[in-house]
Write an enzyme that holds these catalytic residues in place. Structure first.
Site, PDB file in Angstrom:
ATOM      1  N   LEU A  18       0.792  -1.414   0.236  1.00 24.52           N
ATOM      2  CA  LEU A  18      -0.114   0.024  -0.046  1.00 24.52           C
ATOM      3  C   LEU A  18       0.901   1.128   0.168  1.00 24.52           C
ATOM      4  O   LEU A  18       0.596   2.213  -0.542  1.00 24.52           O
ATOM      5  CB  LEU A  18      -0.893   0.107   1.199  1.00 24.52           C
ATOM      6  CG  LEU A  18      -1.925  -0.924   1.369  1.00 24.52           C
ATOM      7  CD1 LEU A  18      -2.802  -0.940   2.633  1.00 24.52           C
ATOM      8  CD2 LEU A  18      -3.050  -1.017  -0.015  1.00 24.52           C
ATOM      9  N   GLY A  19       1.934   1.240   0.617  1.00 25.68           N
ATOM     10  CA  GLY A  19       2.617   2.522   0.697  1.00 25.68           C
ATOM     11  C   GLY A  19       3.926   2.287   1.895  1.00 25.68           C
ATOM     12  O   GLY A  19       4.105   1.351   2.406  1.00 25.68           O
ATOM     13  N   GLY A  21       5.607   4.129   5.245  1.00 24.15           N
ATOM     14  CA  GLY A  21       5.475   5.090   6.437  1.00 24.15           C
ATOM     15  C   GLY A  21       6.889   5.376   7.029  1.00 24.15           C
ATOM     16  O   GLY A  21       7.746   5.293   6.198  1.00 24.15           O
ATOM     17  N   GLY A  22       6.846   6.047   8.075  1.00 25.46           N
ATOM     18  CA  GLY A  22       8.154   6.828   8.623  1.00 25.46           C
ATOM     19  C   GLY A  22       9.176   5.569   9.140  1.00 25.46           C
ATOM     20  O   GLY A  22      10.503   5.776   8.802  1.00 25.46           O
ATOM     21  N   VAL A  26       3.820  -0.461   4.601  1.00 25.57           N
ATOM     22  CA  VAL A  26       2.374  -0.751   4.711  1.00 25.57           C
ATOM     23  C   VAL A  26       1.777  -1.874   3.747  1.00 25.57           C
ATOM     24  O   VAL A  26       2.166  -1.553   2.643  1.00 25.57           O
ATOM     25  CB  VAL A  26       1.337   0.325   4.921  1.00 25.57           C
ATOM     26  CG1 VAL A  26       0.092   0.022   5.319  1.00 25.57           C
ATOM     27  CG2 VAL A  26       2.064   1.296   6.274  1.00 25.57           C
ATOM     28  N   LYS A  41       1.488  -2.975   8.978  1.00 26.48           N
ATOM     29  CA  LYS A  41       2.799  -2.163   8.988  1.00 26.48           C
ATOM     30  C   LYS A  41       3.935  -2.760   9.454  1.00 26.48           C
ATOM     31  O   LYS A  41       3.955  -3.345  10.556  1.00 26.48           O
ATOM     32  CB  LYS A  41       2.714  -0.747   9.698  1.00 26.48           C
ATOM     33  CG  LYS A  41       3.935   0.080   9.438  1.00 26.48           C
ATOM     34  CD  LYS A  41       3.746   1.485   9.941  1.00 26.48           C
ATOM     35  CE  LYS A  41       5.060   2.240   9.776  1.00 26.48           C
ATOM     36  NZ  LYS A  41       4.758   3.861  10.524  1.00 26.48           N
ATOM     37  N   ASP A 136       3.132  13.915  13.644  1.00 19.59           N
ATOM     38  CA  ASP A 136       3.365  13.980  12.243  1.00 19.59           C
ATOM     39  C   ASP A 136       2.206  14.214  11.317  1.00 19.59           C
ATOM     40  O   ASP A 136       1.711  13.525  10.325  1.00 19.59           O
ATOM     41  CB  ASP A 136       4.290  12.526  11.685  1.00 19.59           C
ATOM     42  CG  ASP A 136       4.854  12.701  10.351  1.00 19.59           C
ATOM     43  OD1 ASP A 136       4.963  13.863   9.930  1.00 19.59           O
ATOM     44  OD2 ASP A 136       4.867  11.654   9.798  1.00 19.59           O
TER      45      ASP A 136
END
Length: 382
Positions: A18-19, A21-22, A26, A41, A136
């Site tokens: 999905l993408g 993160g920091g 994910v 995640k 954030d």
């Protein structure tokens, strides 16, 4: 190595990425035990035992948060390779960054639709028995579910100060997303609730103005100086249609001093009042203020911005049946002067002649604005 198709904890089968993160990636996953779609995640770095314990404790605290606008956390575990992961509800998206990018900017009604529930979620986080500071907040971390409900996501660098827990951080580290970080974050100070207020103010500014309050150009030291010293451009300059009360709130949220910013509860209550108030036509004072902003832009030779400003104001006044005719004429006069400033002499001169006749018919020969426009015509005719 691809993780797609892998099963985490014998239960969560990864179905796609999905993408990022920091601190991790994910993935979409199928919870085979409960037969539902979830988001997982997976941490990129394998933390040491102490930080892993903190990560797990914070996940437990976040799992206790029950709010419709905070992403729900379902589970936490370790993959076969030792990587830690957290399981959350799956959100269909898009995020608010995507909405703003597609539209250029959102109007006040659209922005308030998302701002009120996000502020309410902050009240829940900040006033929880064990308060949570997100640290954030940005448009990319405000994601819509399938019903269009906005939810705060990605608590990867969140802090639980009263429990002395800060996930995967070291003292003095500067964490966050540059355009939405508060002055105290740039200084590496300990997080506080006011940090989230600044970031939310920057988010609202970005949604309404089409970009964040300050440009983050140059190295970290340059950005830090800019955030700590430079005042954002008044939002009404970049987006004249923003109601004065909303503009005042946003700039209050962007105060350099954390102590000067409103609380989450005050922000929520003010946004809610603005969202539920009956639509009000531009008041005389608000219109006068908008005209002064346009004159300021002309005085600074910012003709492109002035033209956009006066054009937007003229269109808004045109939609108000009982708007002051002198305000309408003044807005059109601003457009004409902007066009002269842009070097469009022929078009501007034609509009100016027509505007003189229109102003005389609407206001009379002796009106101060009519005399001002005629004097400007005389100057241009020499």
């Amino acid at each position: 190595m691809s993780i797609e198709g892998a099963r985490l904890a014998g239960r969560y089968r990864i179905t796609g990425r999905l993408g990022a993160g920091g601190h991790g990636t994910v993935y979409a996953a199928h919870d085979q035990r409960l037969n539902r779609l979830v988001a997982v995640k997976l941490l990129i770095d394998d933390p040491d035992p102490e930080l892993l314990a903190r990560f797990q404790r914070e996940a437990e605290i976040l799992a206790m948060i029950r709010h419709p606008n905070v992403v729900a956390i379902f589970d936490i575990g370790r993959h076969d390779d030792g990587s830690a992961f957290v399981v959350m509800e799956h959100l269909a998206g898009p995020d608010l960054a995507h909405l703003q990018f597609e539209a250029g900017s959102l109007n006040a009604t659209q922005t308030l639709r998302y701002a009120v529930p996000v502020a309410d979620a902050l009240v829940c986080l900040h006033e929880h028995p064990t308060p949570v500071i997100h640290r954030d907040l940005k448009p990319q971390n405000l994601v819509l579910d399938g019903d269009g409900t906005v939810k705060i996501c990605d608590f990867g660098i969140s802090a639980v100060p009263e429990a002395m827990l800060t996930r995967l951080t070291r003292p003095g580290m500067v964490l966050g997303t540059a355009a939405y970080m508060s002055p105290e974050q740039w200084r590496g100070d300990d997080p506080d609730r006011a940090t989230d207020i600044y970031s939310l103010g920057a988010v609202l500014y970005a949604l309404l103005a089409g970009g964040p309050p300050l440009k983050m150009e140059g190295g970290p030291a340059t950005c830090a100086r800019r955030v700590n010293n430079d005042a954002p451009e008044p939002i009404v300059v970049r987006s004249p249609a923003v109601p004065p009360e909303l503009a005042e709130l946003i700039h209050g949220m962007l105060a350099k001093s954390p102590a000067a910013r409103p609380t989450a509860r005050t922000v929520r209550d003010t946004l809610h009042a603005l969202a539920t108030a009956a639509p009000v036509r531009p008041t005389e004072s608000a219109t006068d203020s908008a005209l002064r902003v346009g004159d300021l832009l002309l005085g600074e030779h910012r003709y492109v911005e002035a033209d956009r400003h006066f054009t937007d104001l003229a269109h808004r006044l045109r939609d108000v049946d009982d708007a002051d005719p002198s305000a309408r004429i003044a807005a059109e006069f601003g457009r004409v002067r902007s066009r002269f400033g842009l070097g469009e002499e022929a078009v501007a001169a034609f509009r100016l002649v027509r505007l003189v006749a229109r102003a005389q018919a609407a206001l009379g020969d002796d009106h101060p604005l009519v005399r001002e426009i005629r004097a400007y015509l005389d100057t241009r005719s020499r």
